[in-house]
Design an enzyme around this catalytic site. Structure first.
Site, mmCIF file in Angstrom:
data_model
loop_
_atom_site.group_PDB
_atom_site.id
_atom_site.type_symbol
_atom_site.label_atom_id
_atom_site.label_comp_id
_atom_site.label_asym_id
_atom_site.label_seq_id
_atom_site.Cartn_x
_atom_site.Cartn_y
_atom_site.Cartn_z
ATOM 1 N N HIS A 1 0.805 -1.230 0.000
ATOM 2 C CA HIS A 1 0.000 0.000 0.000
ATOM 3 C C HIS A 1 0.836 1.276 0.000
ATOM 4 O O HIS A 1 0.291 2.367 -0.168
ATOM 5 C CB HIS A 1 -0.929 0.013 1.211
ATOM 6 C CG HIS A 1 -0.202 0.265 2.492
ATOM 7 N ND1 HIS A 1 0.639 -0.679 3.064
ATOM 8 C CD2 HIS A 1 -0.144 1.358 3.280
ATOM 9 C CE1 HIS A 1 1.157 -0.172 4.168
ATOM 10 N NE2 HIS A 1 0.706 1.060 4.323
ATOM 11 N N HIS B 1 1.549 6.935 -0.008
ATOM 12 C CA HIS B 1 0.741 6.027 0.820
ATOM 13 C C HIS B 1 -0.652 5.957 0.209
ATOM 14 O O HIS B 1 -1.445 6.887 0.338
ATOM 15 C CB HIS B 1 0.687 6.566 2.252
ATOM 16 C CG HIS B 1 0.115 5.617 3.236
ATOM 17 N ND1 HIS B 1 -1.235 5.363 3.331
ATOM 18 C CD2 HIS B 1 0.716 4.860 4.179
ATOM 19 C CE1 HIS B 1 -1.436 4.495 4.301
ATOM 20 N NE2 HIS B 1 -0.259 4.162 4.825
#
Length: 162
Positions: free
Chosen positions: A67, A82
């Site tokens: 992620h 992110h």
């Protein structure tokens, strides 16, 4: 004065890592990002799940859950992208990584692909912060430009004079 002629300054530029709308980091609902605990930056409300390199550099981190990805630019800035909030809980499911640690990347090169629909279905926010985590160590800080639409790898989101 003559010395300044030889000390040429140049502009360092960071480009949007995704397509979508650029928002100020302060508008991200997670205080780790909005209160700039990790550093200054911008966020993207993505309309497309492809994440690209915002600058020329080297991949220094790929989260085990895919992620998040870290890049060290040629000027030494350490950038964290992110994808989404609390997406670590998805254990990598909606993400496909296209690069490896220590790989050199060019602006606009695809780094990872996120299935935005799958992230939404899991009840997670897809807002994607991009942070300079070592801004205090840089010769000149980046100035971030939030607001408006972003084209991945093309829209300037930050600049610094070096």
């Amino acid at each position: 004065m003559l010395l300044n002629k030889w000390m040429k300054r140049h502009t360092l530029t960071l480009y949007a890592p995704m397509e979508g709308d650029i928002i100020p980091l302060e508008e991200v609902s997670d205080p780790v990002f909005s209160e700039k605990m990790m550093g200054d930056g911008i966020a993207i409300m993505p309309t497309d799940g492809t994440v690209v390199a915002p600058a020329k550099g080297t991949i220094v981190q790929v989260a085990p859950t895919k992620h998040a990805i870290g890049i060290r630019t040629e000027d030494g800035a350490e950038i964290l992208i992110h994808v989404g909030l609390d997406t670590v809980e998805l254990a990598g499911g909606p993400f496909t990584v296209h690069v490896n640690v220590d790989e050199s990347v060019e602006v606009g090169q695809p780094l990872l692909t996120a299935n935005l629909e799958q992230i939404h279905q899991a009840g997670k926010d897809t807002v994607t912060p991009m942070i300079v985590t070592n801004g205090g160590e840089l010769k000149e800080p980046y100035v971030f430009h939030a607001g408006g639409p972003a084209l991945s790898g093309k829209t300037v989101v930050a600049q610094a004079e070096q």
